[in-house]
Write an enzyme that holds these catalytic residues in place. Structure first.
Site, short mmCIF file in Angstrom:
data_model
loop_
_atom_site.label_atom_id
_atom_site.label_comp_id
_atom_site.label_asym_id
_atom_site.label_seq_id
_atom_site.Cartn_x
_atom_site.Cartn_y
_atom_site.Cartn_z
N TYR A 1 -43.13 -42.82 -40.06
CA TYR A 1 -42.20 -43.94 -39.92
C TYR A 1 -41.52 -44.24 -41.26
O TYR A 1 -41.25 -45.39 -41.60
CB TYR A 1 -42.92 -45.17 -39.32
CG TYR A 1 -43.66 -44.82 -38.05
CD1 TYR A 1 -42.94 -44.55 -36.89
CD2 TYR A 1 -45.04 -44.67 -38.02
CE1 TYR A 1 -43.59 -44.17 -35.72
CE2 TYR A 1 -45.70 -44.29 -36.85
CZ TYR A 1 -44.97 -44.04 -35.71
OH TYR A 1 -45.61 -43.64 -34.57
N GLY B 1 -52.08 -44.12 -31.87
CA GLY B 1 -52.34 -45.45 -32.39
C GLY B 1 -53.41 -45.61 -33.44
O GLY B 1 -53.56 -46.69 -34.01
N TYR C 1 -42.00 -54.64 -41.40
CA TYR C 1 -43.33 -55.04 -40.94
C TYR C 1 -44.13 -55.78 -42.00
O TYR C 1 -45.31 -56.06 -41.80
CB TYR C 1 -44.15 -53.81 -40.54
CG TYR C 1 -43.50 -52.82 -39.61
CD1 TYR C 1 -43.20 -53.16 -38.29
CD2 TYR C 1 -43.18 -51.53 -40.04
CE1 TYR C 1 -42.62 -52.24 -37.42
CE2 TYR C 1 -42.60 -50.61 -39.18
CZ TYR C 1 -42.33 -50.98 -37.88
OH TYR C 1 -41.76 -50.06 -37.03
N CYS D 1 -28.33 -54.89 -51.32
CA CYS D 1 -27.94 -56.29 -51.45
C CYS D 1 -28.58 -57.17 -50.38
O CYS D 1 -27.88 -57.73 -49.53
CB CYS D 1 -26.42 -56.40 -51.40
SG CYS D 1 -25.67 -55.34 -52.62
N GLU D 2 -29.89 -57.24 -50.37
CA GLU D 2 -30.63 -58.13 -49.47
C GLU D 2 -31.95 -58.44 -50.16
O GLU D 2 -32.57 -57.54 -50.72
CB GLU D 2 -30.99 -57.42 -48.16
CG GLU D 2 -29.83 -57.07 -47.30
CD GLU D 2 -30.24 -56.91 -45.83
OE1 GLU D 2 -31.29 -57.44 -45.44
OE2 GLU D 2 -29.48 -56.26 -45.13
N GLU E 1 -51.95 -38.69 -28.37
CA GLU E 1 -50.61 -38.64 -28.98
C GLU E 1 -50.59 -39.27 -30.36
O GLU E 1 -49.88 -40.24 -30.60
CB GLU E 1 -49.62 -39.41 -28.08
CG GLU E 1 -49.56 -38.95 -26.65
CD GLU E 1 -48.78 -39.92 -25.76
OE1 GLU E 1 -48.56 -41.08 -26.16
OE2 GLU E 1 -48.40 -39.51 -24.66
N PRO E 2 -51.38 -38.77 -31.31
CA PRO E 2 -51.37 -39.39 -32.63
C PRO E 2 -50.12 -39.02 -33.42
O PRO E 2 -49.65 -37.89 -33.38
CB PRO E 2 -52.61 -38.79 -33.30
CG PRO E 2 -52.82 -37.48 -32.63
CD PRO E 2 -52.29 -37.62 -31.22
N GLY E 3 -49.57 -40.00 -34.11
CA GLY E 3 -48.42 -39.74 -34.98
C GLY E 3 -48.76 -40.14 -36.41
O GLY E 3 -48.87 -39.32 -37.31
C1 LIG Z 1 -45.47 -44.48 -31.07
C2 LIG Z 1 -46.22 -43.82 -30.00
C3 LIG Z 1 -47.27 -42.94 -30.29
C4 LIG Z 1 -47.76 -42.68 -31.70
O1 LIG Z 1 -48.37 -43.77 -32.26
P1 LIG Z 1 -49.10 -43.64 -33.70
O2 LIG Z 1 -49.52 -45.00 -34.01
O3 LIG Z 1 -48.09 -43.11 -34.64
O4 LIG Z 1 -50.25 -42.72 -33.52
C5 LIG Z 1 -47.88 -42.29 -29.25
N1 LIG Z 1 -47.50 -42.48 -27.96
C6 LIG Z 1 -46.50 -43.33 -27.63
C7 LIG Z 1 -46.12 -43.50 -26.22
C8 LIG Z 1 -45.84 -44.03 -28.63
O5 LIG Z 1 -44.86 -44.88 -28.31
#
Ligand SMILES: *Cc1c(COP(=O)(O)O)cnc(C)c1O
Length: 424
Positions: free
Chosen positions: A375, A239, A318, A346-347, A275-277
């Site tokens: 994303y 997050g 978003y 076309c939107e 869990e960083p994405g």
């Molecule tokens: C989406 C998600 C993440 C990653 O979130 P980021 O904002 O990309 O870091 C981690 N854990 C869970 C359970 C998620 O749904």
């Protein structure tokens, strides 16, 4: 910091000039920097160095197998939310004991697949899910390490579609019910409680909501231990947000985040998982596109580009901001004027930016959408029958296509006409 910089007036990905990639693969195309991906992973790894930990990259942010292999080889674990993501992580060579399975709607088939393949832990989100997992694990004769995702009811102060830690959304179980739920799990065969999981949302630009959530998790750890449960692992979710606009103040750094984790839960002696994405992949990728037309409208001018909402949906979904820059650097002092930057779909929602100041560009020039690595490609579709956008990975002075653009024939030949229509 990323590795997309102008050198000699041309935007590069690391040491590769972007026009070279455009000439080889065409536009639109996603381009990722391996150095940036690794740098971000290592920042988290170092931020948690004082504690036993595993950084589990959230695969959903950018799930190309080449990206997973790069991060997995560097030591990352993976957080997956579907069988498809689990299979991608395994295809990238990540062992099962470094893969955490999250998500609100895991099916029986998915549970069976990851239990057979090996998994580090399953994060449970509801009581029916606990019972189903117990049944599947028992039928396979295994005992699976589990945590429960608790919903701490804190306001993550982020976009409503990506806030997940309030009591009124679908994620996890209310923290107030945690004692009862853990007691029920302890009585279920095939499940072994190892810890607690929490994830409050995405694109957080303020650490305070994390602090509030982790404080509640620390209290819950003591309570559950007093009830006799083994709490040896805390999965603190992902997050952490990124600066989408260069002009904005920088959001918190992984090092600040790591310090906060140590302060709030460091005394508990738990292994920490995060869990960083977005922070790992976001600024490690750009979407490169070409201008198609410059259209002068009434009171506003449009820059029509060959990328569209099907390639990068974040602005449409978003209202997200992406910095958009020319690949050929504007001359110093070049005059800017406002453009609406739009795709060909076309939107009206297919709008990347309104009234954005840009140097005037001519047709066929290359532009880059910054901070598109997370994303971005994963949410792409073939809406308007635009073939799926390709992906390219750069490392130093080399690059490779890590997902080719399908040909029109490949795209169309996936459809099949039923026999009864042939017969007609
Ligand atoms: C989406 C998600 C993440 C990653 O979130 P980021 O904002 O990309 O870091 C981690 N854990 C869970 C359970 C998620 O749904």
């Amino acid at each position: 910091m990323d590795h997309f910089l102008y050198k000699g007036g041309i935007l590069h990905a690391e040491d590769v000039p972007l026009p070279e990639i455009a000439a080889a693969v065409g536009t639109p195309a996603y381009v990722y920097s391996a150095a940036t991906l690794l740098r971000h992973y290592r920042l988290f790894d170092e931020a948690l160095a004082p504690l036993p930990h595993l950084v589990c990259y959230a695969v959903k942010a950018a799930s190309n197998v080449a990206i997973l292999k790069l991060l997995g080889d560097a030591g990352a674990g993976m957080d997956v939310v579907s069988e498809g993501e689990y299979r991608r992580a395994r295809a990238a060579g990540v062992p099962g004991d470094r893969i955490v399975f999250s998500g609100v709607g895991k099916t029986r088939a998915e549970m069976r697949h990851v239990l057979e393949g090996g998994v580090r832990q399953i994060n449970l989100e509801s009581e029916p899910e606990m019972r189903l997992l117990s049944e599947v694990a028992t039928s396979l004769g295994v005992e699976v390490p589990v945590t429960v995702r608790v919903n701490p009811d804190v306001d993550a102060r982020t976009h409503e579609k990506i806030a997940t830690g309030r009591s009124d959304n679908k994620f996890g179980i209310p923290i107030s019910k945690a004692r009862a739920v853990y007691a029920e799990i302890a009585a279920l065969p095939g499940l072994r409680v190892v810890g607690i999981d929490v994830h409050i949302g995405s694109q957080l630009t303020d650490l305070e909501p994390f602090r509030l959530a982790y404080r509640k998790v620390a209290d819950l750890t003591e309570t559950l231990r007093a009830d006799g449960h083994t709490i040896e692992r805390l999965d603190l979710g992902g997050g952490l947000g990124i600066p989408y606009a260069r002009s904005n103040l920088a959001p918190p750094l992984p090092s600040d985040y790591g310090a906060l984790i140590a302060e709030e839960v460091g005394h508990l002696g738990c292994e920490i998982e995060i869990e960083p994405g977005r922070l790992i992949a976001g600024n490690a990728g750009i979407l490169m596109a070409s201008t198609v037309f410059v259209k002068e409208g009434e009171g506003r001018d449009f820059l029509i580009v060959d990328a569209a909402m099907n390639d990068l949906i974040r602005p449409a979904m978003y209202g997200a901001h992406h910095d958009i820059v020319p690949v050929r650097e504007a001359a110093p002092g070049a005059e800017m004027r406002p453009f609406d930057i739009v795709g060909p779909v076309c939107e009206s929602g297919d709008t990347f930016a309104k009234g954005r100041d840009m140097v005037p560009l001519s047709e066929g020039e290359l532009i880059a959408f910054r901070s598109a690595g997370a994303y971005g490609a994963v949410m792409a579709s073939e809406y308007n029958s635009r073939p799926l956008v390709p992906e390219v990975l750069v490392q130093g002075d080399q690059y490779a296509v890590i997902r080719p653009r399908p040909t029109f024939d490949e795209m169309i030949s996936r459809d099949t006409i039923p026999q009864w229509l042939h017969d007609a």
